[in-house]
Scaffold this motif. Structure first.
Motif, short mmCIF file in Angstrom:
data_model
loop_
_atom_site.label_atom_id
_atom_site.label_comp_id
_atom_site.label_asym_id
_atom_site.label_seq_id
_atom_site.Cartn_x
_atom_site.Cartn_y
_atom_site.Cartn_z
N VAL A 90 0.84 -1.10 0.12
CA VAL A 90 0.17 -0.11 -0.02
C VAL A 90 0.92 1.18 -0.09
O VAL A 90 1.63 1.39 0.76
N GLY A 91 0.71 2.25 -0.95
CA GLY A 91 1.40 3.34 -0.91
C GLY A 91 1.13 4.21 -1.92
O GLY A 91 0.09 4.32 -2.64
N SER A 92 2.08 5.33 -2.36
CA SER A 92 1.76 6.05 -3.36
C SER A 92 2.44 5.78 -4.82
O SER A 92 3.90 5.55 -4.68
N LEU A 93 1.82 5.63 -5.80
CA LEU A 93 2.08 5.17 -6.95
C LEU A 93 2.78 6.31 -7.70
O LEU A 93 2.26 7.32 -7.99
N THR A 94 4.19 6.08 -8.10
CA THR A 94 5.18 7.30 -8.68
C THR A 94 5.48 6.84 -10.14
O THR A 94 6.28 5.75 -10.20
N PRO A 95 5.01 7.34 -11.21
CA PRO A 95 5.48 7.02 -12.61
C PRO A 95 6.81 7.65 -12.71
O PRO A 95 7.09 8.75 -12.39
N MET A 96 7.62 6.92 -13.76
CA MET A 96 8.77 7.43 -14.18
C MET A 96 8.42 8.37 -15.33
O MET A 96 9.08 9.42 -15.55
N VAL A 97 7.50 8.27 -16.09
CA VAL A 97 7.03 9.24 -17.16
C VAL A 97 5.46 9.25 -17.13
O VAL A 97 4.69 8.45 -16.86
N ASP A 98 4.91 10.54 -16.74
CA ASP A 98 3.57 10.59 -16.28
C ASP A 98 2.88 11.18 -17.67
O ASP A 98 3.37 11.09 -18.63
N SER A 99 1.54 11.20 -17.47
CA SER A 99 0.67 11.07 -18.70
C SER A 99 0.62 12.36 -19.30
O SER A 99 0.00 12.31 -20.48
N THR A 155 3.01 13.78 -20.90
CA THR A 155 4.21 13.89 -21.94
C THR A 155 4.35 12.77 -22.66
O THR A 155 3.43 11.56 -22.28
N TRP A 156 5.09 12.36 -23.47
CA TRP A 156 5.39 11.09 -24.11
C TRP A 156 6.19 10.08 -23.46
O TRP A 156 7.09 10.61 -22.84
N GLY A 157 6.47 8.91 -23.90
CA GLY A 157 7.22 7.85 -23.37
C GLY A 157 6.59 6.99 -22.42
O GLY A 157 5.37 7.03 -22.44
N GLY A 158 7.31 5.82 -22.15
CA GLY A 158 7.24 4.85 -21.23
C GLY A 158 7.75 3.45 -21.55
O GLY A 158 8.57 3.44 -22.23
N LYS A 184 13.11 -1.48 -20.82
CA LYS A 184 13.59 -0.07 -21.02
C LYS A 184 12.46 0.99 -20.83
O LYS A 184 11.50 0.48 -21.46
N VAL A 185 12.58 2.00 -20.48
CA VAL A 185 11.63 3.03 -20.54
C VAL A 185 12.15 4.43 -21.37
O VAL A 185 13.29 4.85 -21.07
N ALA A 186 11.68 4.63 -22.45
CA ALA A 186 11.75 5.99 -23.29
C ALA A 186 11.16 7.11 -22.69
O ALA A 186 10.09 7.08 -22.14
N MET A 187 11.88 8.31 -22.71
CA MET A 187 11.40 9.59 -21.92
C MET A 187 11.92 10.66 -22.73
O MET A 187 13.12 10.67 -23.06
N PRO A 188 11.38 12.09 -22.49
CA PRO A 188 12.04 12.85 -22.76
C PRO A 188 13.26 13.44 -21.89
O PRO A 188 13.45 13.07 -20.69
N ARG A 189 14.12 13.80 -22.47
CA ARG A 189 15.55 14.20 -21.94
C ARG A 189 15.43 14.83 -20.54
O ARG A 189 16.07 14.45 -19.60
N GLU A 190 14.49 15.96 -20.56
CA GLU A 190 14.47 16.67 -19.46
C GLU A 190 13.64 15.88 -18.16
O GLU A 190 13.63 16.38 -17.16
N ARG A 191 13.07 14.74 -18.57
CA ARG A 191 12.57 13.74 -17.36
C ARG A 191 13.60 13.10 -16.77
O ARG A 191 13.39 12.46 -15.94
N ALA A 192 14.73 12.88 -17.43
CA ALA A 192 15.83 11.82 -17.16
C ALA A 192 16.29 12.04 -15.85
O ALA A 192 16.39 10.94 -14.92
N PHE A 212 19.54 15.29 -27.36
CA PHE A 212 19.07 16.35 -26.81
C PHE A 212 17.72 16.41 -26.42
O PHE A 212 17.19 16.81 -25.39
N GLY A 213 16.98 15.58 -26.70
CA GLY A 213 15.41 15.32 -26.51
C GLY A 213 14.78 14.28 -25.96
O GLY A 213 13.84 13.77 -25.76
#
Length: 304
Positions: free
Chosen positions: A189-198, A200-203, A240-248, A291-292
Motif C-alpha cells: 500500500v503506498g503512493s504510485l510514482t510514474p517514471m513518465v507521467d501522462s 508527456t510522451w514515453g513509457g 527499458k523506458v523511453a522518456m523526454p531528456r528533461e525527465r531523465a 538533446f530530446g
C-alpha cells in the motif's frame, strides 16, 4: 513504468485481522528453559524465533542471537514482510482491515483463494468510496481453454487511481469454499510514482521480459539420477523506458531512492501483461541519448 513504494505497516495501522497473534500452532515467548528446536513468537516484533542452542533465562529472543534464530514473520504479519512466499494463511476466508494514512494504490501478491474483495472507506466506519470484487482466475487463452482447459489461479492484483484520505479504512478479503485454503503473500500500500507521467510522451518499450527463477536445489549424480529439493521461486524483470531528456534526472533520482527498498514495479497494467508486475529490488542505468530523448534500462530482482 510505475513504482509503488510500500508504506511500512505498523501496529497502529493494522486495525484488525482474522488471523490471531499468536495464531494456531504459535506460542508466545516467556522466560524459561528452552531446548534446541523450540519455537516462540514475540508480539512486539511479530517474528518467530527458533532455539538453536539450549538456553535458560529471561533475555528475549530478539536480544539473544547466540541462542535464537529469527525464523520469519508470525502468521498474522506474514503478509506485511518483504517476501511473497511468506503468506498469511487461513481456511475459507482471511481478511485485513488497514488504516495506513494517505495512499493511492494497492498491489497484492501471493494470493490463494477464489475471490478477492477490496473496500475503501473515506474514514473508519465511513462512506465506501471504492469497492472491487475479483475472481482469482486468469482469463482463458482461447475457446478450447475456456471449455476444457484447467483454471489458472490469479496470484497478483493491482489497483490504482484511489483518492487519498487522511484516515482511510481499507479492507482486503480473500475467500474460497468452506474449509478450502486461502492466503495473502504480500500487501503493498503506498503512493504510485510514474517514471513518465501522462502529460508527456514515453513509457515502457516493447521487449520487456519476465524471467522466472527457482532457488530449488537440483542435483544430478554420476548415474544421471536427479534429486530436487523444493525451495522458493521468484520472477525477475528487465525493461527499458523511453522518456523526454528533461525527465531523465527525475527518473534517475526516483530509482536511486528505492535501490535497497523492495517495491512493486509495474511496467504496464494493461490486460495480458501480469508478468511485468514484479515485487522486488530494482536498479538500472540512464542513457542520455540525445538533446530530446533519454532511455532507462532497468531490472528488478524479484523477492521470493
Amino acid at each position: 513504468m510505475n513504482i509503488l513504494i510500500p508504506l511500512q505497516i505498523t501496529d497502529s495501522m493494522l486495525a484488525s485481522c482474522t488471523v490471531a497473534e499468536p495464531a494456531a500452532g504459535e506460542t508466545a515467548w516467556a522466560a524459561g528453559t528452552f531446548a534446541i528446536g523450540d519455537r516462540r513468537i514475540r508480539t512486539s516484533t511479530h517474528r518467530i524465533y527458533e532455539c538453536v542452542a539450549a538456553v535458560s533465562g529471561s533475555t528475549p529472543p530478539e536480544n539473544d542471537p547466540t541462542h535464537w534464530l529469527d525464523a520469519g514473520p508470525t502468521a498474522r504479519w506474514a503478509a506485511m514482510d518483504t517476501y511473497i512466499s511468506t503468506q498469511t494463511t487461513a481456511t475459507t476466508s482471511v481478511s485485513f482491515v488497514l488504516r495506513p494514512g494517505f495512499f493511492d494504490a494497492v498491489a497484492l501478491y501471493g494470493l490463494t483463494g477464489t475471490t478477492l474483495q477490496i473496500t475503501l472507506k473515506d474514514a473508519p466506519g465511513g462512506t465506501v468510496v471504492k469497492s472491487a470484487t475479483v475472481l482469482l482466475e486468469e482469463d482463458p487463452l482461447d475457446w478450447w481453454d475456456w471449455a476444457f482447459g484447467p483454471r489458472r489461479a490469479l496470484t497478483k492484483f493491482f489497483l490504482k487511481g484511489l483518492t487519498p484520505y487522511a484516515d482511510p479504512e481499507l479492507t482486503i478479503t480473500v475467500s474460497s469454499g468452506t474449509g478450502e485454503p486461502v492466503g495473502i503473500g504480500m500487501i503493498v500500500v503506498g503512493s504510485l510514482t510514474p517514471m513518465v507521467d501522462s502529460s508527456t510522451w514515453g513509457g515502457t518499450q516493447q521487449g520487456a521480459s519476465a524471467s522466472p527463477q527457482t532457488f530449488s536445489y537440483i542435483k544430478v549424480d554420476e548415474f544421471g539420477n536427479t534429486s530436487i529439493v523444493k525451495r522458493r521461486a521468484a520472477t525477475d524483470m528487465q525493461f527499458k523506458v523511453a522518456m523526454p531528456r528533461e525527465r531523465a534526472d527525475y527518473a534517475l533520482a526516483l530509482v536511486q531512492r528505492v535501490l535497497d527498498v523492495p517495491a512493486a514495479w509495474i511496467a504496464t497494467d494493461a490486460t495480458g501483461y501480469q508478468g511485468l508486475n514484479v515485487f522486488g529490488l530494482g536498479s538500472g542505468s540512464m542513457s542520455y541519448d540525445s538533446f530530446g530523448m533519454a532511455t532507462f534500462s532497468g531490472s528488478v530482482k524479484g523477492m521470493a
